[in-house]
Write a protein that holds these residues in place. Structure first.
Motif, mmCIF file in Angstrom:
data_model
loop_
_atom_site.group_PDB
_atom_site.id
_atom_site.type_symbol
_atom_site.label_atom_id
_atom_site.label_comp_id
_atom_site.label_asym_id
_atom_site.label_seq_id
_atom_site.Cartn_x
_atom_site.Cartn_y
_atom_site.Cartn_z
ATOM 1 N N ASP A 82 0.835 -1.047 0.086
ATOM 2 C CA ASP A 82 0.120 -0.096 -0.003
ATOM 3 C C ASP A 82 1.038 1.139 0.066
ATOM 4 O O ASP A 82 1.998 1.268 0.373
ATOM 5 N N GLU A 83 0.137 2.463 -0.384
ATOM 6 C CA GLU A 83 1.107 3.806 -0.314
ATOM 7 C C GLU A 83 -0.125 4.520 0.322
ATOM 8 O O GLU A 83 -1.118 4.495 0.266
ATOM 9 N N VAL A 84 0.527 5.428 1.331
ATOM 10 C CA VAL A 84 -0.024 6.573 2.063
ATOM 11 C C VAL A 84 0.548 7.686 1.558
ATOM 12 O O VAL A 84 1.690 8.127 1.832
ATOM 13 N N VAL A 85 -0.445 8.844 1.141
ATOM 14 C CA VAL A 85 0.200 10.002 0.950
ATOM 15 C C VAL A 85 0.194 11.043 2.180
ATOM 16 O O VAL A 85 -0.555 10.957 2.993
ATOM 17 N N TRP A 125 -0.530 12.689 -6.060
ATOM 18 C CA TRP A 125 0.150 11.468 -6.035
ATOM 19 C C TRP A 125 -0.820 10.410 -5.647
ATOM 20 O O TRP A 125 -0.145 9.223 -5.182
ATOM 21 N N VAL A 126 -2.032 10.560 -5.708
ATOM 22 C CA VAL A 126 -3.022 9.414 -5.914
ATOM 23 C C VAL A 126 -2.627 8.343 -6.998
ATOM 24 O O VAL A 126 -2.929 8.875 -8.080
ATOM 25 N N ARG A 127 -2.317 7.082 -6.842
ATOM 26 C CA ARG A 127 -1.993 6.194 -7.816
ATOM 27 C C ARG A 127 -2.803 4.867 -7.553
ATOM 28 O O ARG A 127 -3.495 4.741 -6.448
ATOM 29 N N PRO A 128 -2.663 4.017 -8.314
ATOM 30 C CA PRO A 128 -3.309 2.553 -8.002
ATOM 31 C C PRO A 128 -2.896 2.024 -6.905
ATOM 32 O O PRO A 128 -3.824 1.442 -6.158
ATOM 33 N N ALA A 129 -1.777 2.177 -6.253
ATOM 34 C CA ALA A 129 -1.366 1.446 -5.074
ATOM 35 C C ALA A 129 -1.854 2.227 -3.763
ATOM 36 O O ALA A 129 -1.647 1.806 -2.750
ATOM 37 N N THR A 130 -2.166 3.707 -4.001
ATOM 38 C CA THR A 130 -2.795 4.351 -2.827
ATOM 39 C C THR A 130 -3.863 3.810 -2.126
ATOM 40 O O THR A 130 -4.919 3.764 -2.612
ATOM 41 N N ALA A 152 -10.788 12.075 -0.554
ATOM 42 C CA ALA A 152 -10.868 10.598 -0.149
ATOM 43 C C ALA A 152 -11.857 9.876 -0.479
ATOM 44 O O ALA A 152 -11.989 8.854 -1.265
ATOM 45 N N GLY A 153 -13.206 10.726 -0.486
ATOM 46 C CA GLY A 153 -14.381 9.905 -1.007
ATOM 47 C C GLY A 153 -14.481 9.647 -2.357
ATOM 48 O O GLY A 153 -14.858 8.892 -2.860
ATOM 49 N N ARG A 154 -13.924 10.849 -3.384
ATOM 50 C CA ARG A 154 -13.862 10.639 -4.699
ATOM 51 C C ARG A 154 -12.927 9.499 -5.140
ATOM 52 O O ARG A 154 -13.199 8.769 -6.233
ATOM 53 N N HIS A 155 -12.131 9.304 -4.459
ATOM 54 C CA HIS A 155 -11.105 8.267 -4.864
ATOM 55 C C HIS A 155 -11.120 6.925 -4.189
ATOM 56 O O HIS A 155 -10.315 5.926 -4.325
ATOM 57 N N GLY A 156 -12.233 6.871 -3.140
ATOM 58 C CA GLY A 156 -12.245 5.666 -2.413
ATOM 59 C C GLY A 156 -11.023 5.280 -1.524
ATOM 60 O O GLY A 156 -10.678 4.294 -1.380
ATOM 61 N N LEU A 157 -10.414 6.333 -0.836
ATOM 62 C CA LEU A 157 -9.600 6.199 0.071
ATOM 63 C C LEU A 157 -9.986 6.322 1.408
ATOM 64 O O LEU A 157 -10.560 6.876 1.786
ATOM 65 N N ARG A 158 -9.110 5.726 2.431
ATOM 66 C CA ARG A 158 -8.855 5.860 3.855
ATOM 67 C C ARG A 158 -8.570 7.312 4.108
ATOM 68 O O ARG A 158 -7.601 7.683 3.540
ATOM 69 N N LEU A 159 -8.941 7.842 5.179
ATOM 70 C CA LEU A 159 -8.583 9.177 5.460
ATOM 71 C C LEU A 159 -8.061 9.167 6.757
ATOM 72 O O LEU A 159 -8.951 9.081 7.799
ATOM 73 N N VAL A 160 -7.041 9.190 7.248
ATOM 74 C CA VAL A 160 -6.462 9.430 8.707
ATOM 75 C C VAL A 160 -6.062 10.847 9.002
ATOM 76 O O VAL A 160 -5.237 11.426 8.256
ATOM 77 N N GLU A 161 -6.535 11.611 10.253
ATOM 78 C CA GLU A 161 -6.071 12.811 10.549
ATOM 79 C C GLU A 161 -4.990 12.931 11.571
ATOM 80 O O GLU A 161 -5.541 12.540 12.699
ATOM 81 N N ASP A 162 -3.855 13.188 11.059
ATOM 82 C CA ASP A 162 -2.782 13.409 12.122
ATOM 83 C C ASP A 162 -3.063 14.852 12.869
ATOM 84 O O ASP A 162 -2.636 15.760 12.536
ATOM 85 N N SER A 163 -3.852 15.085 13.844
ATOM 86 C CA SER A 163 -4.338 16.251 14.779
ATOM 87 C C SER A 163 -3.550 16.150 15.896
ATOM 88 O O SER A 163 -3.725 16.701 16.941
ATOM 89 N N ALA A 164 -2.301 15.573 15.912
ATOM 90 C CA ALA A 164 -1.385 15.371 17.068
ATOM 91 C C ALA A 164 -1.265 16.537 17.966
ATOM 92 O O ALA A 164 -1.406 16.914 19.043
ATOM 93 N N VAL A 165 -1.150 17.850 17.025
ATOM 94 C CA VAL A 165 -0.709 19.259 17.644
ATOM 95 C C VAL A 165 -2.065 20.157 17.744
ATOM 96 O O VAL A 165 -1.978 21.362 18.268
ATOM 97 N N ALA A 166 -3.314 19.533 17.348
ATOM 98 C CA ALA A 166 -4.439 20.460 17.342
ATOM 99 C C ALA A 166 -5.503 20.219 18.068
ATOM 100 O O ALA A 166 -6.661 20.506 18.125
#
Length: 377
Positions: A82-85, A125-130, A152-166
């Motif tokens: 897998d790839e994660v942007v 950078w959304v590609r087949p492996a993303t 994320a919805g348009r490309h069918g991707l999972r969405l993780v939010e790095d909100s560590a500082v927020a």
């Protein structure tokens, strides 16, 4: 003024009532009959408090913000192939957490002013492996989560939010951390809800993700039957003393965040239009002033000037992530010959000023005066 008059990392965050409370909690927990120092009733109450405060379906306390990112990716099934942007500018866990799952980070450039990852660059950078997008909130500015959610919805991707500082930021009426399928908070000392130790939290709108994270953080055990392991997990458990201490400090978090925001607003107003200085954008929506970071054309000279005025500063990320020795081989393999000009400029020119809530008005004014004097010299 002396060189150490206004430190960047304050040495006195843990004094007075907080110190007395911490010592009392240490004694109470250390002498309680159950001798439960991790994942006990206090941790559960702390999780419930943040779940209620944010409106999450679940909140799961972990050993660190870094561990929380890794656990979310594992819970979503991200793994080899897998790839994660991720942003090209930011903290090492953005790339390391992905690599620890066996997946590969793919780096997207950031906005030149806000320093958060640009959704248009991420989509490039959304590609087949993303499999997933993992935008991160940077310094005081949150990523454009409505656009990332649409992407994320348009490309069918999972969405993780790095909100560590927020923690405490609100984006278009929704708490930071709850725009993706899951988000994370960090409680390391210098964060907006820092504590005297390591710790993190996963917040999610999906109870099943919470269940999986809860199991993975404790060696794959389900919390009902000890020493029965349903899958390979890790040790990312939370400390009972820290949980009790954070519960004690939670009611005053809003006031501390408000004081940080007032200091930041004063800085931004003073720095507007200064030659060679780019402050963060003004406003309160989607903001959480964990630090106050500006771009300076002559950063090193500014830092020297401020040090001579008794003001300590900090540079967080001296290189973009794909330029770091640890991650460069992966970047070159996945994105050969690519450059990230905005991330490179951010690394070369960003500098953070003190913004902690117990700075006095006189100290804040002195810091702003010193920056202005440098810019107008």
């Amino acid at each position: 003024m002396t060189r150490t008059e206004i430190p960047f990392f304050p040495p006195d965050l843990f004094t007075g009532e907080d110190r007395e409370t911490f010592l009392r909690l240490l004694h109470e927990i250390g002498t309680s009959p159950d001798q439960r120092f991790i994942l006990g009733s206090r941790t559960r109450r702390f999780e419930d408090a943040l779940k209620d405060a944010t409106g999450a379906a679940d909140a799961v306390a972990c050993g660190s913000g870094t561990g929380a990112l890794y656990l979310v990716l594992r819970a979503l099934g991200i793994g080899p192939g897998d790839e994660v942007v991720v942003p090209a500018f930011g903290c090492a866990p953005l790339a390391a957490a992905v690599l620890h799952t066996g997946a590969r980070p793919v780096f997207a450039d950031v906005d030149p002013v806000t320093l958060v990852v640009d959704p248009a660059e991420a989509e490039r950078w959304v590609r087949p492996a993303t499999r997933a997008l993992m935008p991160a909130h940077m310094f005081s500015v949150t990523a454009d989560m409505p656009r990332f959610a649409e992407l994320a919805g348009r490309h069918g991707l999972r969405l993780v939010e790095d909100s560590a500082v927020a923690q405490g930021a609100v984006i278009a009426g929704r708490p930071a951390g709850l725009w993706g399928e899951a988000g994370v908070y960090s409680f390391v000392q210098v964060k907006s809800f820092g504590m005297p130790g390591e710790g993190g939290m996963v917040v999610t709108r999906d109870a099943e993700i919470g269940r999986r994270v809860r199991m993975l953080r404790n060696h794959g055990q389900d919390g009902v039957h000890r020493f029965l392991h349903h899958e390979i997990g890790v040790n990312s458990r939370f400390d009972e003393i820290q949980a009790a201490f954070q519960l004690h400090r939670l009611p005053s978090l809003a006031a501390r965040l408000d004081r940080r925001a007032h200091i930041a607003a004063y800085y931004t107003e003073r720095f507007a239009g200064l030659p060679g200085i780019t402050p963060p954008p003004p406003g309160r929506d989607g903001r959480c002033f964990y630090v106050y970071t500006l771009l300076a054309h002559e950063r090193d000279a500014l830092r020297k000037h401020l040090a001579e005025a008794g003001v300590a500063t900090h540079v967080y990320y001296p290189l973009p992530l794909p330029g770091q020795r640890a991650f460069a081989p992966y970047a070159e393999a996945a994105q050969p010959g690519v450059r990230w000009p905005h991330a490179e400029r951010a690394a070369a020119h960003h500098v953070s000023l003190p913004v902690y809530p117990h700075l006095t008005d006189a100290q804040v004014e002195h810091i702003a005066d010193a920056v202005c004097a440098f810019a107008r010299r």
